[in-house]
Design a protein around this motif. Structure first.
Motif, PDB file in Angstrom:
ATOM      1  N   ASP A  60      11.100 -26.695  32.617  1.00 50.47           N
ATOM      2  CA  ASP A  60      12.155 -27.127  33.515  1.00 50.47           C
ATOM      3  C   ASP A  60      13.546 -26.877  32.949  1.00 50.47           C
ATOM      4  OD1 ASP A  60      11.875 -28.980  31.518  1.00 50.47           O
ATOM      5  OD2 ASP A  60      12.216 -30.731  32.790  1.00 50.47           O
ATOM      6  N   GLU A  61      13.635 -26.458  31.702  1.00 50.76           N
ATOM      7  CA  GLU A  61      14.932 -26.130  31.118  1.00 50.76           C
ATOM      8  C   GLU A  61      15.356 -24.728  31.548  1.00 50.76           C
ATOM      9  OE1 GLU A  61      14.683 -26.480  26.904  1.00 50.76           O
ATOM     10  OE2 GLU A  61      15.208 -28.598  26.916  1.00 50.76           O
ATOM     11  N   PRO A  62      16.623 -24.532  31.839  1.00 51.64           N
ATOM     12  CA  PRO A  62      17.066 -23.175  32.202  1.00 51.64           C
ATOM     13  C   PRO A  62      17.054 -22.258  30.987  1.00 51.64           C
ATOM     14  CG  PRO A  62      18.949 -24.637  32.005  1.00 51.64           C
ATOM     15  CD  PRO A  62      17.726 -25.502  31.860  1.00 51.64           C
ATOM     16  N   PHE A  63      16.871 -20.992  31.237  1.00 50.42           N
ATOM     17  CA  PHE A  63      17.004 -19.976  30.196  1.00 50.42           C
ATOM     18  C   PHE A  63      18.449 -19.500  30.273  1.00 50.42           C
ATOM     19  CE2 PHE A  63      16.889 -15.861  28.224  1.00 50.42           C
ATOM     20  CZ  PHE A  63      15.912 -15.963  27.240  1.00 50.42           C
ATOM     21  N   VAL A  64      19.264 -19.940  29.327  1.00 51.25           N
ATOM     22  CA  VAL A  64      20.699 -19.635  29.334  1.00 51.25           C
ATOM     23  C   VAL A  64      20.965 -18.499  28.356  1.00 51.25           C
ATOM     24  CG1 VAL A  64      23.024 -20.542  29.012  1.00 51.25           C
ATOM     25  CG2 VAL A  64      21.216 -22.032  29.894  1.00 51.25           C
ATOM     26  N   LEU A  65      21.401 -17.397  28.907  1.00 55.25           N
ATOM     27  CA  LEU A  65      21.589 -16.165  28.150  1.00 55.25           C
ATOM     28  C   LEU A  65      23.047 -15.736  28.228  1.00 55.25           C
ATOM     29  CD1 LEU A  65      20.553 -13.450  26.844  1.00 55.25           C
ATOM     30  CD2 LEU A  65      20.030 -12.719  29.178  1.00 55.25           C
ATOM     31  N   THR A  66      23.628 -15.352  27.087  1.00 60.42           N
ATOM     32  CA  THR A  66      25.029 -14.932  27.080  1.00 60.42           C
ATOM     33  C   THR A  66      25.193 -13.573  26.424  1.00 60.42           C
ATOM     34  OG1 THR A  66      25.684 -15.825  24.907  1.00 60.42           O
ATOM     35  CG2 THR A  66      25.666 -17.359  26.772  1.00 60.42           C
ATOM     36  N   THR A  67      26.108 -12.793  26.960  1.00 58.22           N
ATOM     37  CA  THR A  67      26.604 -11.605  26.266  1.00 58.22           C
ATOM     38  C   THR A  67      27.850 -12.034  25.491  1.00 58.22           C
ATOM     39  OG1 THR A  67      28.221 -10.890  27.933  1.00 58.22           O
ATOM     40  CG2 THR A  67      25.913 -10.210  28.253  1.00 58.22           C
ATOM     41  N   PRO A  68      28.405 -11.153  24.659  1.00 62.56           N
ATOM     42  CA  PRO A  68      29.744 -11.458  24.130  1.00 62.56           C
ATOM     43  C   PRO A  68      30.733 -11.580  25.291  1.00 62.56           C
ATOM     44  CG  PRO A  68      28.766  -9.586  22.963  1.00 62.56           C
ATOM     45  CD  PRO A  68      27.899  -9.849  24.160  1.00 62.56           C
ATOM     46  N   ILE A 319      24.569 -10.601  20.837  1.00 69.28           N
ATOM     47  CA  ILE A 319      25.860 -10.119  20.323  1.00 69.28           C
ATOM     48  C   ILE A 319      25.669  -8.848  19.506  1.00 69.28           C
ATOM     49  CG2 ILE A 319      26.852 -12.429  20.238  1.00 69.28           C
ATOM     50  CD1 ILE A 319      26.307 -12.306  17.146  1.00 69.28           C
ATOM     51  N   GLY A 320      26.783  -8.159  19.234  1.00 68.46           N
ATOM     52  CA  GLY A 320      26.769  -7.058  18.286  1.00 68.46           C
ATOM     53  C   GLY A 320      26.836  -7.610  16.868  1.00 68.46           C
ATOM     54  N   LYS A 321      26.276  -6.874  15.931  1.00 71.61           N
ATOM     55  CA  LYS A 321      26.179  -7.366  14.558  1.00 71.61           C
ATOM     56  C   LYS A 321      27.544  -7.591  13.908  1.00 71.61           C
ATOM     57  CE  LYS A 321      25.675  -2.731  12.511  1.00 71.61           C
ATOM     58  NZ  LYS A 321      24.800  -1.841  11.703  1.00 71.61           N
ATOM     59  N   ASP A 322      28.596  -6.949  14.435  1.00 73.62           N
ATOM     60  CA  ASP A 322      29.916  -7.090  13.829  1.00 73.62           C
ATOM     61  C   ASP A 322      30.529  -8.462  14.064  1.00 73.62           C
ATOM     62  OD1 ASP A 322      30.008  -6.341  16.528  1.00 73.62           O
ATOM     63  OD2 ASP A 322      32.066  -5.626  16.357  1.00 73.62           O
ATOM     64  N   ILE A 323      30.007  -9.213  15.033  1.00 76.71           N
ATOM     65  CA  ILE A 323      30.546 -10.550  15.288  1.00 76.71           C
ATOM     66  C   ILE A 323      29.507 -11.624  14.969  1.00 76.71           C
ATOM     67  CG2 ILE A 323      32.292  -9.809  16.943  1.00 76.71           C
ATOM     68  CD1 ILE A 323      30.410 -10.489  19.203  1.00 76.71           C
ATOM     69  N   LEU A 324      28.566 -11.275  14.094  1.00 75.20           N
ATOM     70  CA  LEU A 324      27.504 -12.203  13.719  1.00 75.20           C
ATOM     71  C   LEU A 324      28.043 -13.424  12.983  1.00 75.20           C
ATOM     72  CD1 LEU A 324      24.439 -12.750  13.578  1.00 75.20           C
ATOM     73  CD2 LEU A 324      24.402 -11.441  11.443  1.00 75.20           C
ATOM     74  N   ALA A 600      27.499   6.534  18.340  1.00 75.07           N
ATOM     75  CA  ALA A 600      27.262   5.138  18.594  1.00 75.07           C
ATOM     76  C   ALA A 600      28.487   4.353  18.856  1.00 75.07           C
ATOM     77  CB  ALA A 600      26.523   4.552  17.472  1.00 75.07           C
ATOM     78  N   GLN A 601      28.302   3.121  19.219  1.00 76.03           N
ATOM     79  CA  GLN A 601      29.418   2.357  19.726  1.00 76.03           C
ATOM     80  C   GLN A 601      29.318   0.889  19.409  1.00 76.03           C
ATOM     81  OE1 GLN A 601      30.283   3.771  23.394  1.00 76.03           O
ATOM     82  NE2 GLN A 601      31.994   2.512  23.816  1.00 76.03           N
ATOM     83  N   GLU A 602      30.407   0.334  18.926  1.00 77.61           N
ATOM     84  CA  GLU A 602      30.401  -1.083  18.578  1.00 77.61           C
ATOM     85  C   GLU A 602      30.453  -1.937  19.825  1.00 77.61           C
ATOM     86  OE1 GLU A 602      33.963  -3.113  17.088  1.00 77.61           O
ATOM     87  OE2 GLU A 602      35.002  -1.256  17.467  1.00 77.61           O
ATOM     88  N   VAL A 603      30.017  -3.154  19.691  1.00 79.16           N
ATOM     89  CA  VAL A 603      30.165  -4.125  20.755  1.00 79.16           C
ATOM     90  C   VAL A 603      31.240  -5.097  20.333  1.00 79.16           C
ATOM     91  CG1 VAL A 603      29.054  -5.912  22.060  1.00 79.16           C
ATOM     92  CG2 VAL A 603      27.778  -3.887  21.414  1.00 79.16           C
ATOM     93  N   VAL A 604      32.316  -5.118  21.086  1.00 79.10           N
ATOM     94  CA  VAL A 604      33.435  -5.970  20.735  1.00 79.10           C
ATOM     95  C   VAL A 604      33.466  -7.136  21.695  1.00 79.10           C
ATOM     96  CG1 VAL A 604      35.923  -6.083  20.462  1.00 79.10           C
ATOM     97  CG2 VAL A 604      34.724  -3.983  19.896  1.00 79.10           C
ATOM     98  N   GLY A 605      33.541  -8.326  21.178  1.00 76.59           N
ATOM     99  CA  GLY A 605      33.611  -9.480  22.057  1.00 76.59           C
ATOM    100  C   GLY A 605      33.519 -10.754  21.282  1.00 76.59           C
ATOM    101  N   ALA A 606      33.508 -11.836  21.985  1.00 73.36           N
ATOM    102  CA  ALA A 606      33.413 -13.135  21.348  1.00 73.36           C
ATOM    103  C   ALA A 606      31.982 -13.580  21.325  1.00 73.36           C
ATOM    104  CB  ALA A 606      34.256 -14.131  22.098  1.00 73.36           C
TER     105      ALA A 606
END
Length: 606
Positions: A60-68, A319-324, A600-606
Motif C-alpha cells: 500500500d506504500e507508493p513507489f516514489v521515484l525521483t530523477t535529479p 542520480i548521476g555518479k557525480d552528485i552521489l 558520453a554525457q554527465e548528468v547534472v542536477g540536484a
C-alpha cells in the motif's frame, strides 16, 4: 538566529563541499542558545525519521521515484535524458506491477550559474528559467516520459518548504555562522582543493579557471552525523547502489566528515536565509528539498508536514555518479537533523562519454537528444541507451552502433517477426486466429522457455538491471524467430490437411510470443509496444490497462482478428547503405556517418 562561531577548533571540521580548502578565522564570538522549536514525531506519520528507510515497501506504500532536478543553466542534453529515460522505464515497470507510482522530476533554478547564464542571454534569471524549464518539459513529452510531478525550485510552495526545513535544522542546533576562504569553481558550485586542480587553477571537470573567494556564511554541522551515517551504511548496504558506489561513499565518510556552507553572501538569485536577508540559501541545500516539495503539488497552503505525509520517504533517488556525495552523505544528514526519514535507496549511474570525456553543458560537448529523437525516433533512443549502456556503468554512444543495434533488435528480431507472421495469417487464415494460444501451445517446450525468459526479465527489472531486462526480452524474440524458421509454417500450409492446421497453431504461438514481448518491453519502448498491441487487434484502452500479469501465456483467443500487417519499426537507413543503393538520403538518414568514438554525457542536477 544561527549560532555564530569563530573557533580554531572548527578549522579542521569546516569546508564548503570539499573540506580541505577552507581557511577559518578563529575569533570566538558569542554563542546563543538553541531556540525552543521542535517538532515531536507523530507516530501516524511514517515519514518522520525512525529508521534508515531502506526496508522493502509494503504493497500500500507508493513507489516514489525521483530523477535529479536538472540545472537550467543550459538546455537539456543527452545525460539529462538518459537519467530520465531510465527512471521512466523503472516507473512504468512498477506500474505494470500495479504499484501506486509517484514519479518526480523537475528543474533546479537557483544559483550563480543561472544568473550568469541569463545575463549572457540578455535575459532575466526568471525568464531564463521559464524558457529552459519548458524545454525540459517538451523533451520529456517527446521521449514519452510519464512523470507524475514536475517541481521547479522557483515555485513559491518550494520556497516555503525550504524555509520551514531550514528552521527545523536550525532548531536542532545544526546551523552556525563562520567565515571561509577558498578556491571556488562556479560551474561545480563548490570549493576545490588546490592539489586536484589543473594548471592555472583550472577545474579538472569543467576545464575552466577557479576563483579565490572569502565569505562569511552559515554552515551545517555535517560532522555531527559521522557515526550515524556509518551505522546506516553498515546496517543497510542497499542504501547506496551499485555496491561500488557504496564503497565510494563509505570511503568519503571514513576519511572524516566536515561541516559545509549552506548559504551565500555573494549570490542574489536564490531563496533568502530566513534569519538573514543578506544571504541566500546554498543551491544544494535548496534543491534537494525539491524531492519533498514536489509532493505538496495541489496543496493550497503547502507545508513540510503535509508534503512528507503525501509520499515521503522516496523509494529511489536515481542520480548521476557525480552528485552521489550530495545525495548519499549531505542529504541523509540534513534529513536526520530535521527529524525526517531517509530515502530507501540512492542509485548512482554512470556517464555517457564522448572522446574519452564525460559530456556536460559546461564543456560544450553534449549530444543533443532532440536531434536524436528527430532523426531516429523515440523508441530507438530509449532502447539504445537502456540496452547498450549497462545501468550503473559508463557507456559510449556511436551512431554506427546505434543504427546497427536498433535495426537488428527492433526492426528485424521483433518487427519483422510480427510482420511476416501477420502476413502468413492474412494469406492463409483471413487474419483470424484458429485457436486459443493456450491450446496451441499445450505440451510445448517453447512456451515453457518463453515463461522462463519472462520471469528472468522481471527479476532484472526489479534489480534495476535494465540492460539485462532488455536482453531477456530480446531473447524471447530470438527464440520466436528460431521457432518460426524451424517449423516453417509457410511450407506446412502448402501441404494442406493436418499440416495446415499445425501451421495455423504455429502462427498463434508466434503472435502470442510477440504479444508478451510487447508487454515485457513496454517500460523501455512504450510507443513501439502500443503499435504491436494495436496490430494484434487490441484497443488503446486495453493496452493502457495491461499489467505484468498479461505476460502470462494465454492472452490471444481463437477467433480474434488481427490488424493489417504494417511495419511497427521502420529500418533506419545508414548513409552508406543509401548511397550503395543509388538513392537520395531520406530525412531520417544521418547527415554524416560518424566514426566510432568513446562518448558520453554527465548528468547534472540536484
Amino acid at each position: 538566529m544561527a549560532v555564530r562561531m569563530n573557533c580554531s577548533s572548527l578549522q579542521n571540521k569546516l569546508c564548503f563541499l570539499n573540506p580541505s580548502i577552507i581557511s577559518l578565522r578563529s575569533t570566538l564570538s558569542h554563542i546563543k542558545s538553541k531556540p525552543n522549536f521542535h517538532f515531536s514525531p507523530n507516530p501516524s506519520r511514517r515519514a518522520f525519521f525512525c529508521n534508515c528507510a531502506t526496508s522493502t515497501p509494503s504493497n500500500d506504500e507508493p513507489f516514489v521515484l525521483t530523477t535529479p532536478l536538472y540545472y537550467v543553466n543550459a538546455p537539456p542534453h543527452m545525460g539529462s535524458a538518459y537519467s530520465t529515460i531510465a527512471a521512466d522505464a523503472i516507473a512504468r515497470f512498477q506500474r505494470l506491477l500495479e504499484k501506486k507510482v509517484i514519479f518526480i522530476t523537475g528543474t533546479d533554478e537557483h544559483g550563480e550559474k543561472i544568473a550568469t547564464a541569463a545575463m549572457a542571454q540578455g535575459s532575466t534569471p526568471n525568464d531564463h528559467c521559464n524558457v529552459i524549464s519548458q524545454a525540459y518539459k517538451t523533451l520529456w513529452k517527446d521521449l514519452d516520459i510519464s512523470y507524475d510531478k514536475f517541481i521547479r525550485t522557483t515555485d513559491s510552495k518550494h520556497e516555503a518548504i525550504v524555509k520551514e526545513f531550514y528552521s527545523r535544522v536550525l532548531a536542532s542546533g545544526d546551523i552556525y555562522r563562520a567565515d571561509y576562504e577558498g578556491i571556488y569553481c562556479v560551474s561545480c558550485e563548490e570549493y576545490k582543493d588546490e592539489k586536484e586542480l589543473l594548471d592555472n587553477n583550472c577545474c579538472p571537470i569543467h576545464q575552466k579557471p577557479c576563483v579565490s573567494r572569502k565569505e562569511d556564511n552559515y554552515f551545517f554541522a555535517l560532522s555531527k552525523y559521522q557515526k550515524s551515517l556509518e551505522e546506516i551504511l553498515n546496517k543497510n548496504p542497499n542504501f547506496v547502489q551499485p555496491s561500488y558506489r557504496l564503497n565510494e561513499v563509505q570511503a568519503w565518510i571514513k576519511s572524516g566528515l566536515r561541516d559545509f556552507s549552506i548559504s551565500r553572501a555573494s549570490v542574489d538569485w536564490g531563496i533568502p536565509v530566513p534569519s538573514d536577508k543578506t544571504q541566500t540559501i546554498y543551491v544544494w541545500f535548496d534543491a534537494l528539498l525539491g524531492y519533498i516539495s514536489a509532493l505538496a503539488d495541489g496543496q493550497e497552503q503547502p507545508d513540510l508536514l503535509n508534503a512528507v505525509s503525501s509520499g515521503w520517504p522516496a523509494t529511489l533517488h536515481l542520480i548521476g555518479k557525480d552528485i552521489l556525495r550530495f545525495h548519499a552523505v549531505y542529504w541523509p544528514a540534513m534529513l536526520m537533523s530535521a527529524g525526517l526519514s531517509l530515502p530507501k535507496m540512492v542509485y548512482g549511474h554512470g556517464f555517457l562519454t564522448k572522446d574519452g570525456m564525460k559530456m556536460g553543458k559546461s564543456l560544450g560537448n553534449t549530444l543533443e537528444p532532440n536531434d536524436l529523437v528527430s532523426k531516429f525516433g523515440t523508441d530507438a533512443v530509449r532502447y539504445f541507451f537502456l540496452r547498450e549502456v549497462e545501468f550503473g556503468n559508463d557507456g559510449d554512444y556511436s551512431e554506427e552502433r546505434f543504427i546497427n543495434i536498433v535495426n537488428a533488435h527492433l526492426a528485424n528480431t521483433i518487427g519483422n517477426l510480427l510482420n511476416r507472421t501477420l502476413g502468413l495469417l492474412k494469406k492463409n487464415c483471413q487474419s483470424t486466429l484458429a485457436v486459443d494460444s493456450a491450446t496451441a501451445a499445450e505440451g510445448s517446450a517453447f512456451k515453457d522457455n518463453v515463461v522462463k525468459l519472462v520471469d528472468k526479465a522481471r527479476v532484472h527489472y526489479e534489480n534495476l538491471s535494465l540492460t539485462s531486462a532488455c536482453e531477456a526480452v530480446l531473447e524471447i524474440g530470438n527464440v520466436g524467430n528460431s521457432y518460426m524458421d524451424e517449423h516453417a509454417p509457410w511450407s506446412l500450409f502448402k501441404q494442406g490437411g493436418t499440416a495446415s492446421e499445425e501451421a495455423a497453431k504455429d502462427l498463434v504461438i508466434i503472435l502470442e510470443t510477440v504479444r508478451i514481448i510487447a508487454i515485457a518491453l513496454s517500460p523501455v519502448t512504450p510507443s513501439l509496444s502500443w503499435r504491436i498491441y494495436a496490430q494484434l487487434g487490441y484497443s488503446r484502452d486495453q493496452f493502457d490497462a495491461a499489467t505484468w500479469r498479461d505476460t502470462k501465456w494465454g492472452g490471444l483467443k481463437g477467433g480474434q482478428v488481427m490488424a493489417e500487417a504494417q511495419p511497427v519499426f521502420a529500418r533506419i537507413e545508414n548513409e552508406s547503405d543509401v548511397e550503395d543503393k543509388g538513392v537520395a538520403v531520406s530525412k531520417k538518414t544521418p547527415k554524416s556517418k560518424k566514426t566510432k568514438s568513446k562518448q558520453a554525457q554527465e548528468v547534472v542536477g540536484a
